[in-house]
Motif scaffolding. Structure first.
Motif, mmCIF file in Angstrom:
data_model
loop_
_atom_site.group_PDB
_atom_site.id
_atom_site.type_symbol
_atom_site.label_atom_id
_atom_site.label_comp_id
_atom_site.label_asym_id
_atom_site.label_seq_id
_atom_site.Cartn_x
_atom_site.Cartn_y
_atom_site.Cartn_z
ATOM 1 N N GLY A 146 0.823 -1.221 0.000
ATOM 2 C CA GLY A 146 0.000 0.000 0.000
ATOM 3 C C GLY A 146 0.852 1.264 0.000
ATOM 4 O O GLY A 146 0.602 2.206 -0.772
ATOM 5 N N ILE A 147 1.871 1.289 0.852
ATOM 6 C CA ILE A 147 2.761 2.458 0.911
ATOM 7 C C ILE A 147 3.510 2.602 -0.419
ATOM 8 O O ILE A 147 3.659 3.714 -0.940
ATOM 9 N N GLY A 148 3.955 1.503 -1.000
ATOM 10 C CA GLY A 148 4.661 1.548 -2.291
ATOM 11 C C GLY A 148 3.793 2.103 -3.398
ATOM 12 O O GLY A 148 4.241 2.916 -4.216
ATOM 13 N N ILE A 149 2.527 1.681 -3.442
ATOM 14 C CA ILE A 149 1.602 2.180 -4.462
ATOM 15 C C ILE A 149 1.352 3.674 -4.282
ATOM 16 O O ILE A 149 1.394 4.448 -5.242
ATOM 17 N N VAL A 150 1.120 4.109 -3.050
ATOM 18 C CA VAL A 150 0.863 5.524 -2.785
ATOM 19 C C VAL A 150 2.082 6.366 -3.159
ATOM 20 O O VAL A 150 1.959 7.406 -3.832
ATOM 21 N N LEU A 151 3.279 5.950 -2.759
ATOM 22 C CA LEU A 151 4.486 6.710 -3.082
ATOM 23 C C LEU A 151 4.757 6.702 -4.589
ATOM 24 O O LEU A 151 5.187 7.713 -5.154
#
Length: 115
Positions: free
Chosen positions: A14-19
């Motif tokens: 999730g953090i990777g997709i958002v960043l």
């Protein structure tokens, strides 16, 4: 979702997709502001100095290399001066028409601007 490894993996994804989306958006915004124009116009060339690559005189054309917009560009060169231009001579571009430039020697230009 009781397994901590699965929960850490989901949070990481999730953090990777958002960043990733944020970086792509910032690049998009930055590129929208840039004006890309690789067309060489006479006002980009006239008034610049260049270097003779192929010798020439008033009877035969030659080639000069000019730094335009951060790139080295070669032009067919002509002159009305009586002297001969040798490889490596510095010239001043005084006119341009159809990707051909008219030049004078830098010495002639600097002497004429003294008056």
């Amino acid at each position: 979702m009781n397994n901590p490894i699965v929960m850490i993996a989901c949070v990481s994804i999730g953090i990777g997709i958002v960043l990733g989306v944020l970086v792509v958006w910032l690049i998009y915004i930055q590129r929208r502001r840039q004006v890309v124009d690789s067309l060489v116009r006479s006002n980009n060339v006239v008034g610049r100095s260049g270097t003779v690559e192929i010798p020439f005189n008033s009877n035969t054309p030659g080639k000069v290399r000019v730094n335009v917009k951060g790139s080295l560009v070669d032009f067919t060169a002509f002159t009305d001066e009586s002297g001969e231009f040798s490889r490596g001579d510095r010239v001043f571009i005084v006119g341009m028409k159809r990707n051909k430039v008219w030049v004078v020697s830098e010495e002639a230009f600097t002497h004429s601007s003294d008056y």
